[in-house]
Design a protein around this motif. Structure first.
Motif, PDB file in Angstrom:
ATOM      1  N   GLY A  19      -3.119 -27.753  20.026  1.00 33.62           N
ATOM      2  CA  GLY A  19      -3.401 -28.487  18.981  1.00 33.62           C
ATOM      3  C   GLY A  19      -3.249 -29.059  17.864  1.00 33.62           C
ATOM      4  O   GLY A  19      -2.938 -29.796  17.043  1.00 33.62           O
ATOM      5  N   SER A  20      -2.219 -27.943  17.658  1.00 31.73           N
ATOM      6  CA  SER A  20      -1.468 -28.010  15.885  1.00 31.73           C
ATOM      7  C   SER A  20      -0.185 -29.494  16.982  1.00 31.73           C
ATOM      8  O   SER A  20       0.559 -30.063  16.198  1.00 31.73           O
ATOM      9  CB  SER A  20       0.005 -27.299  16.246  1.00 31.73           C
ATOM     10  OG  SER A  20      -1.415 -25.963  15.549  1.00 31.73           O
ATOM     11  N   MET A  21       0.544 -29.041  17.884  1.00 30.26           N
ATOM     12  CA  MET A  21       2.145 -29.566  18.467  1.00 30.26           C
ATOM     13  C   MET A  21       1.398 -30.942  19.496  1.00 30.26           C
ATOM     14  O   MET A  21       2.334 -31.713  18.767  1.00 30.26           O
ATOM     15  CB  MET A  21       2.534 -28.814  19.614  1.00 30.26           C
ATOM     16  CG  MET A  21       3.211 -27.683  18.917  1.00 30.26           C
ATOM     17  SD  MET A  21       4.209 -27.000  20.522  1.00 30.26           S
ATOM     18  CE  MET A  21       2.661 -26.006  21.289  1.00 30.26           C
ATOM     19  N   ILE A  22       0.066 -31.359  20.087  1.00 26.90           N
ATOM     20  CA  ILE A  22       0.233 -32.624  20.902  1.00 26.90           C
ATOM     21  C   ILE A  22      -0.186 -33.436  19.897  1.00 26.90           C
ATOM     22  O   ILE A  22      -0.291 -34.715  20.106  1.00 26.90           O
ATOM     23  CB  ILE A  22      -0.902 -32.546  22.117  1.00 26.90           C
ATOM     24  CG1 ILE A  22      -0.293 -31.230  23.123  1.00 26.90           C
ATOM     25  CG2 ILE A  22      -1.335 -33.739  22.473  1.00 26.90           C
ATOM     26  CD1 ILE A  22      -0.861 -30.520  23.711  1.00 26.90           C
ATOM     27  N   GLY A  23      -1.318 -33.145  19.015  1.00 23.17           N
ATOM     28  CA  GLY A  23      -1.573 -34.205  17.680  1.00 23.17           C
ATOM     29  C   GLY A  23      -0.965 -34.838  17.217  1.00 23.17           C
ATOM     30  O   GLY A  23      -0.394 -35.837  16.668  1.00 23.17           O
ATOM     31  N   TYR A  58      12.722 -24.063  22.651  1.00 29.82           N
ATOM     32  CA  TYR A  58      12.534 -22.859  22.928  1.00 29.82           C
ATOM     33  C   TYR A  58      12.739 -21.935  22.733  1.00 29.82           C
ATOM     34  O   TYR A  58      12.729 -20.766  22.454  1.00 29.82           O
ATOM     35  CB  TYR A  58      12.460 -22.736  24.666  1.00 29.82           C
ATOM     36  CG  TYR A  58      13.053 -21.799  25.602  1.00 29.82           C
ATOM     37  CD1 TYR A  58      11.611 -21.634  25.966  1.00 29.82           C
ATOM     38  CD2 TYR A  58      14.014 -21.413  25.704  1.00 29.82           C
ATOM     39  CE1 TYR A  58      11.644 -19.987  26.775  1.00 29.82           C
ATOM     40  CE2 TYR A  58      14.117 -19.924  26.460  1.00 29.82           C
ATOM     41  CZ  TYR A  58      12.534 -19.357  26.779  1.00 29.82           C
ATOM     42  OH  TYR A  58      13.070 -17.930  27.285  1.00 29.82           O
ATOM     43  N   CYS A  59      13.731 -22.312  22.116  1.00 31.81           N
ATOM     44  CA  CYS A  59      14.688 -21.221  21.023  1.00 31.81           C
ATOM     45  C   CYS A  59      13.882 -20.903  19.902  1.00 31.81           C
ATOM     46  O   CYS A  59      14.044 -19.267  19.636  1.00 31.81           O
ATOM     47  CB  CYS A  59      16.197 -21.691  20.742  1.00 31.81           C
ATOM     48  SG  CYS A  59      17.184 -22.016  22.219  1.00 31.81           S
ATOM     49  N   ASN A  60      13.174 -21.607  19.424  1.00 29.74           N
ATOM     50  CA  ASN A  60      12.814 -21.165  18.170  1.00 29.74           C
ATOM     51  C   ASN A  60      11.288 -20.308  18.925  1.00 29.74           C
ATOM     52  O   ASN A  60      11.024 -19.288  18.016  1.00 29.74           O
ATOM     53  CB  ASN A  60      12.485 -22.380  17.244  1.00 29.74           C
ATOM     54  CG  ASN A  60      14.040 -23.352  16.446  1.00 29.74           C
ATOM     55  OD1 ASN A  60      14.876 -22.790  16.599  1.00 29.74           O
ATOM     56  ND2 ASN A  60      13.789 -24.358  16.421  1.00 29.74           N
ATOM     57  N   ALA A  61      11.114 -20.699  19.249  1.00 28.15           N
ATOM     58  CA  ALA A  61       9.310 -20.053  19.582  1.00 28.15           C
ATOM     59  C   ALA A  61       9.735 -19.109  20.476  1.00 28.15           C
ATOM     60  O   ALA A  61       9.550 -18.000  20.097  1.00 28.15           O
ATOM     61  CB  ALA A  61       9.005 -20.748  21.339  1.00 28.15           C
ATOM     62  N   THR A  62      10.824 -18.173  21.424  1.00 30.22           N
ATOM     63  CA  THR A  62      11.282 -17.649  21.803  1.00 30.22           C
ATOM     64  C   THR A  62      11.623 -16.470  20.649  1.00 30.22           C
ATOM     65  O   THR A  62      11.329 -15.195  20.379  1.00 30.22           O
ATOM     66  CB  THR A  62      12.829 -17.120  22.864  1.00 30.22           C
ATOM     67  OG1 THR A  62      14.349 -18.082  22.362  1.00 30.22           O
ATOM     68  CG2 THR A  62      11.436 -17.516  24.154  1.00 30.22           C
ATOM     69  N   ALA A 212       6.477 -28.655  15.845  1.00 28.73           N
ATOM     70  CA  ALA A 212       6.301 -27.179  15.880  1.00 28.73           C
ATOM     71  C   ALA A 212       5.369 -26.442  15.700  1.00 28.73           C
ATOM     72  O   ALA A 212       5.447 -24.868  14.442  1.00 28.73           O
ATOM     73  CB  ALA A 212       7.189 -27.704  14.316  1.00 28.73           C
ATOM     74  N   GLY A 213       4.101 -26.966  16.317  1.00 24.34           N
ATOM     75  CA  GLY A 213       2.636 -25.955  16.013  1.00 24.34           C
ATOM     76  C   GLY A 213       3.033 -24.762  16.465  1.00 24.34           C
ATOM     77  O   GLY A 213       2.126 -23.937  16.138  1.00 24.34           O
ATOM     78  N   TYR A 214       3.898 -24.176  17.340  1.00 20.85           N
ATOM     79  CA  TYR A 214       4.282 -22.722  18.006  1.00 20.85           C
ATOM     80  C   TYR A 214       4.450 -22.040  16.856  1.00 20.85           C
ATOM     81  O   TYR A 214       3.924 -20.539  15.976  1.00 20.85           O
ATOM     82  CB  TYR A 214       5.057 -22.837  18.637  1.00 20.85           C
ATOM     83  CG  TYR A 214       6.288 -23.030  18.318  1.00 20.85           C
ATOM     84  CD1 TYR A 214       6.916 -22.462  17.783  1.00 20.85           C
ATOM     85  CD2 TYR A 214       6.810 -24.110  19.031  1.00 20.85           C
ATOM     86  CE1 TYR A 214       8.327 -22.455  17.406  1.00 20.85           C
ATOM     87  CE2 TYR A 214       8.316 -24.208  19.265  1.00 20.85           C
ATOM     88  CZ  TYR A 214       8.240 -23.880  17.943  1.00 20.85           C
ATOM     89  OH  TYR A 214      10.271 -24.659  17.641  1.00 20.85           O
TER      90      TYR A 214
END
Length: 428
Positions: A19-23, A58-62, A212-214
């Protein structure tokens, strides 16, 4: 009560991340990104920018997942930076997140108003949306997860219908996806040489705004069940699903509108189904739901980072209050809603997106630096991934539009000055 309740499991956290990212991305980021790469003359430049943004994400998410597994508490990189690098670095990350995501809240509210309101009523409707969603968050995070699930379902259905109508109702030119005029690309090598790559990097920085929603998931470490396993799974799952959706939409828009067509409109999905009125309604409903989903998650995420900063004295202590019944940082969320309402009444969408990208990229630069220092059982991913993420964040910050860079530097200087003055008055 001083601790938030652990209620969320992996599916709930994934839905909130989606919901954060796709929007943000599907309805807001493609036109400015297309304009940034338009001098290359080739549609593939937009896909390259999207791929770069996904790699950085991906780098930031991990890094966020690795840090959240060790520090399962609210606050995200504000907490990680303090623990791994020192108080000043944590404050830098927290300030970047709060001011950047506050701008994102305003951007999503304005997007909702643009699609849902009749002419002349965009800003009042946007303010009403902020107030309504702040009330939803106020009553507890489980209600947030439930509402986000419905919103993501509506958005995905709307996007599926839009893609099908756009590709079926026109004669898509797949050559526009991989090619274009060819003149710019041929003039300086692949994508037009250094100038073309600068545009690609700027587009990647703008598209990163959509991924950036993650961060919303990472800031919920105090509210998820079994955070060491739930947070990494939720971050990777939400990011992977978002990349697939964005890639399909990007290819569809390039095939139907072309690179210049995307950059020439502020509503590319509506333009792609022009001539099919019922599909236009679907796009409007989907865009409104997407903006609401992003705003819903952003209000909760900023509120919890503000809570963590207030607990440490880096924001007013009044913001650290947790509601005795609903277990949410209600003072922080009320204050945020008030600030966002003011921004909605005074700023434009483009400025909000550019400033948000600046703050969020610096936030993740600190996250990557903090994850680099982790060792032993706390290291879940190779160190080179964090190194790549750190360098990439700084590069994308430097290549953002000049106005966003100047405004970002000024606001960060104000934030650092405020903390220095406070420490001077009351040294620890």
């Amino acid at each position: 009560m001083t601790q938030l309740a652990r209620r969320l499991r992996t599916p709930d956290a994934v839905i909130i991340g989606l919901g954060s990212m796709i929007g943000a991305g599907v309805f807001a980021a493609f036109p400015p990104a297309a304009r940034a790469v338009e001098p290359t003359g080739v549609g593939v430049a937009l896909l390259v920018a999207l791929a770069l943004a996904a790699v950085v994400a991906y780098c930031n998410a991990t890094s966020s997942a690795q840090l959240a597994a060790q520090y399962p508490t609210s606050g995200g990189t504000y907490v990680y930076g303090r623990e791994r690098l020192g108080e000043w670095w944590g404050y830098l990350a927290g300030w970047g997140f709060v001011v950047g995501k506050t701008a994102s809240c305003a951007a999503m509210a304005l997007t909702f108003g643009a699609y849902a309101a009749p002419p002349g009523w965009e800003r009042p409707v946007a303010v009403a949306a902020v107030v309504a969603l702040a009330a939803v968050n106020y009553r507890g995070v489980t209600r947030t997860a439930r509402a986000a699930q419905w919103i993501v379902t509506v958005v995905l259905l709307a996007l599926a219908v839009t893609v099908a109508v756009a590709l079926g109702g026109a004669q898509p030119d797949l050559g526009a996806v991989w090619g274009g005029s060819g003149e710019a690309a041929g003039a300086g090598g692949f994508l037009g040489g250094p100038a073309g790559w600068y545009g690609v990097l700027q587009a990647a920085g703008l598209l990163f705004f959509a991924f950036a929603g993650y961060a919303r998931i990472a800031t919920m470490g105090e509210e998820v069940v079994e955070p060491r396993t739930t947070i990494p799974r939720a971050i990777v799952g939400a990011l992977g699903g978002t990349v697939v959706v964005y890639a399909v939409v990007a290819v569809t828009l390039l095939a139907v509108l072309g690179l210049s067509g995307i950059g020439a409109t502020t509503t590319p999905l509506a333009a792609a189904v022009e001539g099919t009125p019922w599909a236009g309604v679907v796009v409007r409903v989907g865009a409104s739901a997407a903006a609401l989903g992003a705003l819903l998650a952003l209000v909760a995420g900023v509120g919890r980072t503000s809570l963590a900063m207030a607990r440490e004295g880096d924001l007013p202590r009044w913001l650290s209050a947790v509601h005795p019944r609903f277990s949410v940082p209600h003072h922080a969320e009320v204050a945020l809603a008030a600030v966002v309402c003011v921004l909605v009444a005074t700023v434009d969408l483009r400025g909000a997106i550019g400033f948000s990208s600046f703050g969020v990229l610096l936030y993740y630069a600190v996250a990557n630096a903090a994850a680099w220092t982790q060792t032993g059982e706390h290291r879940l991913y190779p160190r080179w991934v964090q190194g790549l993420g750190l360098v990439a964040c700084l590069v994308l910050v430097a290549t953002l539009p000049l106005v966003a860079v100047v405004a970002g530097i000024a606001v960060f200087a104000v934030g650092l000055t405020i903390r220095a003055a406070r420490l001077h008055r009351s040294p620890r």
